[in-house]
Enzyme design. Structure first.
Site, PDB file in Angstrom:
ATOM      1  CE  LYS A  38       2.693 -73.707  10.008  1.00 52.60           C
ATOM      2  NZ  LYS A  38       1.740 -74.825   9.698  1.00 52.60           N
ATOM      3  CD  GLN A 152     -13.476 -83.221  22.469  1.00 52.09           C
ATOM      4  OE1 GLN A 152     -14.213 -82.308  22.808  1.00 52.09           O
ATOM      5  NE2 GLN A 152     -13.430 -84.375  23.119  1.00 52.09           N
ATOM      6  CE  LYS A 202     -11.034 -87.981  13.950  1.00 56.35           C
ATOM      7  NZ  LYS A 202      -9.794 -87.354  13.509  1.00 56.35           N
ATOM      8  CG  ASN A 206     -14.694 -86.988  14.036  1.00 57.85           C
ATOM      9  OD1 ASN A 206     -14.577 -87.113  15.249  1.00 57.85           O
ATOM     10  ND2 ASN A 206     -13.774 -86.413  13.301  1.00 57.85           N
ATOM     11  N   GLY A 255     -19.783 -77.551  13.528  1.00 57.63           N
ATOM     12  CA  GLY A 255     -18.870 -77.200  12.449  1.00 57.63           C
ATOM     13  C   GLY A 255     -17.455 -77.572  12.812  1.00 57.63           C
ATOM     14  CB  CYS A 258     -13.013 -82.949  12.534  1.00 55.12           C
ATOM     15  SG  CYS A 258     -11.254 -82.776  12.834  1.00 55.12           S
ATOM     16  CE  LYS A 261     -11.076 -82.924   7.031  1.00 51.50           C
ATOM     17  NZ  LYS A 261     -10.650 -84.329   7.209  1.00 51.50           N
TER      18      LYS A 261
END
Length: 460
Positions: A38, A152, A202, A206, A255, A258, A261
């Protein structure tokens, strides 16, 4: 503006966006990653994820010399005053975030950090993580700061460069203000808090957005039963400034990487601290019910059963503008249909391979265009809000299909045009419209005054 060299550990979605955007702000940034392949790819300016504007930003950073990629965390932190931790914090299986990777990296780099360096958690981490990292790094001169991201997928570069706010929290006010200074080139409020408050902001943000989406999907279910139109309802709701128009889009559930979870993690944090939080359980349950409802719409559209029938799926990613399939509501609906014996053929602009849905289930056969997906299909299902689907010639799609029903789970298509092409359109939270229905009953969102809806309405 805060000065100093910046290291970013982890070149995934959050790390790569953070590094490239900080370089755009004028900072000297080195991104380190454990994946040597990577690193080589990124060093050539090749970005392996689909994210609008990110390849151009990486190319700009490389050309200016302000952005570099190296193999390994220790190599990245050499000479760095600020070290951003952009590392995976997956669900540990019980809803709690698994921080083993974070602590392993902190332990690895601790002895090599520059004196008075600042360690910054960018990843979403549970309350108390800053204190745990302080214990792990064992460097009294190194301050730990929480600086959660609010990106996002699909609009991450725009979110970073034009944020609603920058949140920075630490037990060291000086360290927090130094990190906030890195963002002085942006025009937005800076919120400086304790580390615990920053970490919780955070998760709370969410989970609240997920709750808002679950609420509107439950409203949509009620609208279907009483003959109302959820588009009209949310338009009226969104005009109330206390509510706002964003994240009021009904669909097949939410879904992404983020929302699922983080909602589970916040529930686990509350449980660990003895705080009842039933809204979180209801939020997740409502999301499951939304996916069940869409699958049942498809079954009914197929005559009560999808067993042995070909179903066309338009959209597989969790939202438009990304190639992310993690916790995709489209795939959750697909899984329910597969369990009922459907043959699934799909198209998605960002997916170019057949997809196994879940272990033990058949794959979704992925084809090159939406018309090919519709060939021989008993039911056509719109599952992701890609704008390309709104441009498909629905007369051609109808001509090649075996059935005549579209389940538009995103309320994306022009219903009047679809009905004119011979389709029966089953939307989410709105009446079913059939060819020959009275004029004016083929309602479409295009007939309502425009209300801006956030691009990340289905996940962050």
């Amino acid at each position: 503006m805060g000065q100093g060299r910046v290291a970013v550990i982890g070149s995934g979605y959050v790390g790569l966006t953070t590094g490239a955007c900080l370089a755009r702000l004028g900072h000297e940034v080195v991104c380190g990653d454990v994946d040597a392949a990577k690193v080589e790819l990124l060093s050539r300016g090749e970005v392996p994820i689909l994210e609008d504007g990110l390849p151009e930003l990486v190319a700009e950073g490389l050309a200016s010399g302000r952005l570099r990629f190296v193999h390994g965390a220790v190599a990245a932190i050499s000479g760095a005053d600020f070290v951003f931790l952009c590392l995976p914090t997956p669900d540990g299986g019980d809803g709690r975030a698994d921080l083993r990777i974070v602590h392993a990296v902190v332990a690895e780099i601790g002895p090599f950090l520059e004196r008075d360096a600042v360690l910054i958690t960018k990843s979403t981490v549970p309350v108390g993580t800053a204190q745990q990292i302080t214990a792990t790094v064992q460097r009294p001169d190194v301050a730990v700061v929480s600086n959660p991201e609010f990106l996002q997928e699909g609009t991450a570069v725009r979110n970073f460069m034009n944020p609603d706010r920058v949140v920075v929290g630490s037990d060291s006010r000086a360290a927090a203000e130094a990190v906030a200074g890195l963002y002085d080139g942006l025009s937005c409020p800076q919120v400086v808090t304790s580390a615990e408050s920053a970490e919780l902001i955070k998760y709370a943000a969410n989970a609240f957005l997920a709750m808002k989406l679950s609420f509107v999907n439950s409203v949509a279910a009620l609208a279907e039963e009483v003959g109302a139109d959820v588009g009209e309802i949310t338009y009226g709701m969104g005009m109330d400034e206390r509510i706002g128009s964003k994240f009021l889009k009904a669909g097949p559930g939410w879904g992404g990487s983020c929302f699922p979870k983080d909602t589970k993690a916040l529930a686990a944090i509350a449980l660990d601290h003895g705080v009842p939080f039933p809204l979180l359980d209801a939020t997740t349950l409502s999301n499951d019910q939304a996916q069940d409802r869409v699958a049942e719409m498809v079954r009914q559209a197929a005559g009560g059963s999808v067993a042995g029938k070909r179903i066309a799926l338009w959209g597989l990613t969790f939202k438009a503008g990304t190639d992310d399939l993690r916790d995709s509501p489209a795939l959750e609906v697909a899984a329910r249909l597969a369990e009922s014996g459907a043959e699934l053929v799909g198209h998605d602009p960002a997916v170019h391979r057949d997809l196994p849905i879940k272990p033990g289930q058949p794959t979704v056969r992925v084809v090159a265009d939406p018309i090919e997906a519709a060939e021989g299909a008993e039911v056509l299902v719109v599952l992701t809000e890609w704008p390309q689907f709104a441009e498909v010639d629905l007369e051609v799609a109808r001509a090649v299909s075996a059935g005549d029903v579209i389940v538009d789970a995103r309320n994306l298509l022009d219903t009047a045009a679809a009905v004119g092409a011979g389709w029966t359109v089953v939307g989410v939270g709105r009446p079913t419209v059939r060819p020959g229905d009275p004029a004016g009953s083929a309602a479409t969102d295009a007939q309502l005054p425009v209300v801006e809806v956030a691009g990340g309405e289905t996940g962050l």
